[in-house]
Design an enzyme around this catalytic site. Structure first.
Site, PDB file in Angstrom:
ATOM      1  CB  ILE A  51     -24.189 -18.340 -31.521  1.00 54.32           C
ATOM      2  CG1 ILE A  51     -23.132 -17.765 -32.478  1.00 54.32           C
ATOM      3  CG2 ILE A  51     -25.366 -17.386 -31.377  1.00 54.32           C
ATOM      4  CD1 ILE A  51     -23.637 -17.534 -33.896  1.00 54.32           C
ATOM      5  N   GLY A  52     -21.387 -19.681 -29.827  1.00 55.72           N
ATOM      6  CA  GLY A  52     -20.457 -20.800 -29.906  1.00 55.72           C
ATOM      7  C   GLY A  52     -19.177 -20.516 -29.152  1.00 55.72           C
ATOM      8  N   GLY A  94     -15.351 -22.241 -28.674  1.00 58.23           N
ATOM      9  CA  GLY A  94     -14.418 -23.273 -29.105  1.00 58.23           C
ATOM     10  C   GLY A  94     -13.206 -23.343 -28.202  1.00 58.23           C
ATOM     11  CG  MET A 122      -7.104 -22.115 -29.087  1.00 54.01           C
ATOM     12  SD  MET A 122      -5.655 -22.276 -30.148  1.00 54.01           S
ATOM     13  CE  MET A 122      -6.325 -23.141 -31.552  1.00 54.01           C
ATOM     14  CG  ASP A 165     -15.426 -17.307 -26.948  1.00 50.60           C
ATOM     15  OD1 ASP A 165     -15.410 -18.538 -26.815  1.00 50.60           O
ATOM     16  OD2 ASP A 165     -15.007 -16.515 -26.078  1.00 50.60           O
ATOM     17  CB  VAL A 166     -18.847 -18.064 -32.953  1.00 49.20           C
ATOM     18  CG1 VAL A 166     -19.626 -17.500 -34.146  1.00 49.20           C
ATOM     19  CG2 VAL A 166     -17.624 -18.827 -33.448  1.00 49.20           C
ATOM     20  CG  ASP A 201     -10.700 -29.794 -36.779  1.00 49.94           C
ATOM     21  OD1 ASP A 201     -10.843 -30.993 -36.464  1.00 49.94           O
ATOM     22  OD2 ASP A 201     -11.032 -28.870 -36.032  1.00 49.94           O
TER      23      ASP A 201
END
Length: 491
Positions: A17-18, A20, A22, A24-25, A134
């Site tokens: 579902i994501g 990035g 560095m 992953d989700v 961030d």
């Protein structure tokens, strides 16, 4: 990890579902607790990267300390078959960036409610001496009930343990970066406050304040450019609410809020009537400044420092005395440059013009791309109710299509915020003749069908096709009534 893979004999992967920079989700089923969870793992190509592993460790340290309802909960951390992972609660909804795009314009009351939840989460982090570093809409989740959760503490810094570590780089997302981070200084709690101010600006305007061709250009704008006024984009913003943005995004940290708690209290009262006539906040440090893309970046400070060094060098140069011949040559050169400048201006005035493209009924984003291709830019976006044009599609432009204007001129977009709607009351039990008169005055077309078996009084309304208080678009104003009538056998 593929669909169906079971991590650590417990978490069954449903989907990714994501992705990035560095990590992953994944969405997964917790086979032990029988619930959906989000699992964050280091990407395969970063599992031996010391910096990535350090950020992942920081996130574990930071997020497990926090217990606010507006911070994504951590259920488990571990390592299995070389895969480091963090198991977090799954938030069924959108990130704030997508939410703003889908729902803009958002009411001031709703914006304040969203920001207050964000501020509570950051206040919790700051109370544990954790700086997020961030903060951006992509790292803020909002579920279908409107509850806000902050996530992604991958580059957070825990002051008590890591505050002495300093590198010659800038970490953070460039659109939301504080001026001190832009020049490589250590981030503080007030750096997070600056980012929160930019997020509030975006909620109010559907845009970030600074744009530029490079990350360095944007960083310099954060350091030097005056913050644009949200009220010039959206005149429905009260001055007190704009002042929260201006104070949070002051260039010098001393001019910002002392704490997130102070910002929360100021925001909480920003829509109060007693602040209706508040004057505009003017930071004592206003300067002039830049912007790029939304991805998290690490900038090499050499680019910025070289610009600053060159500027200082130019200031320190002392011009030697000029001879009379050099002075005459300089005057002659200046005169030639002036004549060339006049000729260029004349050429630009008569020849460098462009016709406004037809972007009517296109989506706002599509229209902006076409306008940019024509070497023009969108100077302002105004939302209006319109029954003929779809939501977030362009109604018209100012100047209008086909108008000849200068190259690089600004165009105002008039964008549909959806159709006008009306609400009607409950007419059940009322006389049809009275209801018909009222509704025709509002522009409704009334259709009547009779119920001959009803026990209600004659000519009284038994049912209506539109429920009371339901929004009705003004392009679909037809209502049907079932009206009581004596049957022929009873007449």
């Amino acid at each position: 990890m593929r669909k169906g893979y079971i991590l650590d004999s417990r978490y069954q992967i449903i989907s990714c579902i994501g992705e990035g920079g560095m990590a992953d989700v994944y969405l997964a089923d917790d086979l032990k607790k029988h619930r959906k969870v989000a699992i964050k793992t280091l990407r395969l190509d970063f599992r031996d990267n010391p910096r990535a592993k350090r950020h992942f460790k920081y996130e574990q340290l930071a997020i497990t300390k926090l217990h606010d309802s507006h911070v994504v909960k951590v259920f488990d951390v571990g390592k299995s078959e070389g895969i480091q992972y963090i198991v977090m609660e799954y938030v069924d909804g959108d990130n704030l960036k997508d939410y703003i795009k889908a729902n803009y314009p958002i009411s001031n009351g709703r914006i304040v409610k969203i920001m207050r939840q964000i501020l509570l989460a950051v206040r919790e982090a700051h109370s544990h001496n954790i700086i997020h570093r961030d903060l951006k809409p992509q790292n803020i989740l909002i579920d279908k009930k409107g509850n806000v959760k902050i996530t992604d503490f991958g580059i957070a810094i825990v002051l008590s343990k890591y505050s002495m570590t300093q590198t010659n780089s800038i970490v953070g997302s460039i659109h939301y970066l504080s001026p001190e981070q832009a020049i490589g200084e250590m981030a503080t709690k007030k750096s997070d406050i600056y980012s929160l101010g930019i997020i509030l600006y975006e909620l109010l305007t559907n845009d970030v304040p600074f744009h530029g061709d490079t990350a360095v250009a944007i960083a310099l704008q954060h350091s030097h450019a005056q913050m644009p006024s949200p009220r010039e984009i959206n005149d429905k913003i009260p001055q007190a609410l704009e002042n929260v943005v201006l104070k949070a995004t002051a260039k010098k940290q001393a001019s910002r809020y002392n704490s997130v708690h102070d910002m929360y209290n100021d925001l909480k009262s920003s829509l109060s009537t007693f602040r209706k006539h508040e004057k505009r906040f003017h930071p004592v440090d206003s300067e002039d400044g830049y912007d790029s893309d939304d991805a998290t970046k690490v900038l090499d400070l050499k680019d910025i420092q070289s610009k600053n060094n060159n500027a200082e060098k130019n200031k320190s140069d002392v011009n030697p005395p000029m001879s009379r011949r050099k002075k005459l040559a300089l005057i002659y050169f200046s005169l030639v440059c002036f004549i060339v400048l006049i000729e260029c201006f004349v050429f630009f005035f008569f020849f460098s013009r462009v016709d406004v493209p037809n972007v009517n009924k296109l989506t706002k984003n599509h229209a902006e791309k076409i306008i940019k291709q024509k070497h023009l830019f969108v100077s302002k976006v105004e939302y209006r109710k319109d029954s003929q044009v779809e939501y977030n599609h362009v109604i018209k432009t100012t100047p209008g299509e086909g108008k000849s204007i200068f190259n690089n001129s600004g165009i105002k977009l008039i964008v549909s915020s959806g159709p006008n709607t009306l609400r009607i009351k409950n007419y059940v039990g009322e006389n049809i003749d009275i209801a018909r008169i009222e509704l025709k005055q509002k522009g409704f077309k009334v259709k009547v069908f009779y119920d001959y078996d009803s026990n209600i009084g004659m000519n009284r309304i038994v049912k209506q096709s539109i429920k009371p208080n339901t929004p009705v678009p003004d392009f679909n104003k037809t209502i049907v009534f079932i009206v009581a009538k004596k049957s022929s056998s009873m007449m």
